[in-house]
Design a protein around this motif. Structure first.
Motif, PDB file in Angstrom:
ATOM      1  N   ARG A   1      11.217   2.731   4.445  1.00 23.72           N
ATOM      2  CA  ARG A   1      10.080   2.919   5.350  1.00 23.72           C
ATOM      3  C   ARG A   1       8.878   2.132   4.847  1.00 23.72           C
ATOM      4  N   GLY A   2       7.909   1.955   5.720  1.00 25.19           N
ATOM      5  CA  GLY A   2       6.672   1.269   5.372  1.00 25.19           C
ATOM      6  C   GLY A   2       5.540   1.785   6.232  1.00 25.19           C
TER       7      GLY A   2
ATOM      8  N   ARG B   1      10.289   3.193  -0.561  1.00 27.48           N
ATOM      9  CA  ARG B   1      11.446   2.395  -1.005  1.00 27.48           C
ATOM     10  C   ARG B   1      12.759   3.127  -0.751  1.00 27.48           C
TER      11      ARG B   1
ATOM     12  N   ASP C   1      10.266   1.510  10.172  1.00 22.37           N
ATOM     13  CA  ASP C   1      11.568   1.303   9.544  1.00 22.37           C
ATOM     14  C   ASP C   1      11.541  -0.147   9.067  1.00 22.37           C
ATOM     15  N   THR C   2      11.638  -0.355   7.751  1.00 25.76           N
ATOM     16  CA  THR C   2      11.490  -1.711   7.222  1.00 25.76           C
ATOM     17  C   THR C   2      12.686  -2.613   7.498  1.00 25.76           C
ATOM     18  N   THR C   3      13.838  -2.047   7.829  1.00 30.90           N
ATOM     19  CA  THR C   3      15.000  -2.868   8.194  1.00 30.90           C
ATOM     20  C   THR C   3      14.883  -3.320   9.644  1.00 30.90           C
TER      21      THR C   3
ATOM     22  N   ARG D   1      12.178  -3.217  11.396  1.00 29.11           N
ATOM     23  CA  ARG D   1      10.832  -3.767  11.615  1.00 29.11           C
ATOM     24  C   ARG D   1      10.224  -3.221  12.899  1.00 29.11           C
TER      25      ARG D   1
END
Length: 144
Positions: free
Chosen positions: A55-56, A51, A116-118, A120
Motif C-alpha cells: 500500500r501507499g 511495505r 494499492d502500489t501494484t 497503482r
C-alpha cells in the motif's frame, strides 16, 4: 490546536534561508512532509504496514498559507489534526509554529489517497485505520 500532539520539531538552519533572509518555501514543505509521516504512523499507516500490504499514500492536493517568517536559528514545531476521513481518502492539517513565540508561521491542508502500489489505483483503507483517523477528527479547519 495547542493541545494536539506535536508531529515535528526542528531548527531552521542558515541553508534553509533564501536571499530574503527567511526560510525558503521548499523547506516548509519538507518539514510538513516529515510531520505527515509522523501523523500517519500514529494512525497505523507505518512503513511496515505500507511495505507489508503493498500500500501507499499519495498526496493529491496541498494548500499552504504562509503567515509569519521564520529565520535561521528559530525552532519550529508542527501540530497536526485530521479534518476528514473517507474509505480511501484522508484530509488533514498541519500548523507550523515558532516554538519560542507560539506564532503560527504557516498552515497547510493536504488530501491524501490510500493506494494499492501494484495496481497503482486507490483502494479502501482497513477499517482500523479509518477508525483511528476518525478518533483524531477535529473541526479546526483553517479554511484554506
Amino acid at each position: 490546536m495547542a493541545d494536539l500532539e506535536v508531529t515535528y520539531r526542528g531548527t531552521v538552519y542558515p541553508w534553509h534561508c533564501d536571499h530574503m533572509g527567511h526560510m525558503n518555501v521548499m523547506w516548509y514543505v519538507g518539514k510538513f512532509d516529515e510531520a505527515t509521516w509522523q501523523l500517519f504512523s500514529s494512525l497505523g499507516i507505518t512503513p511496515d504496514y505500507l511495505r507489508g500490504q503493498g500500500r501507499g499514500m499519495v498526496a493529491v492536493e496541498q494548500k499552504i498559507s504562509y503567515q509569519r517568517e521564520v529565520n535561521a536559528g528559530d525552532v519550529v514545531l508542527v501540530r497536526s489534526t485530521v479534518l476528514e476521513v473517507r474509505e480511501k481518502v484522508i484530509r488533514f492539517c498541519h500548523r507550523m509554529e515558532n516554538a519560542a513565540t507560539g506564532e503560527v508561521a504557516a498552515v497547510t491542508v493536504l488530501t491524501g489517497v490510500h493506494i494499492d502500489t501494484t495496481a497503482r489505483r486507490s483502494c479502501p483503507m482497513p477499517p482500523e485505520l479509518v477508525a483511528a483517523a476518525q478518533k483524531m477528527i477535529t473541526d479546526d479547519d483553517p479554511g484554506i
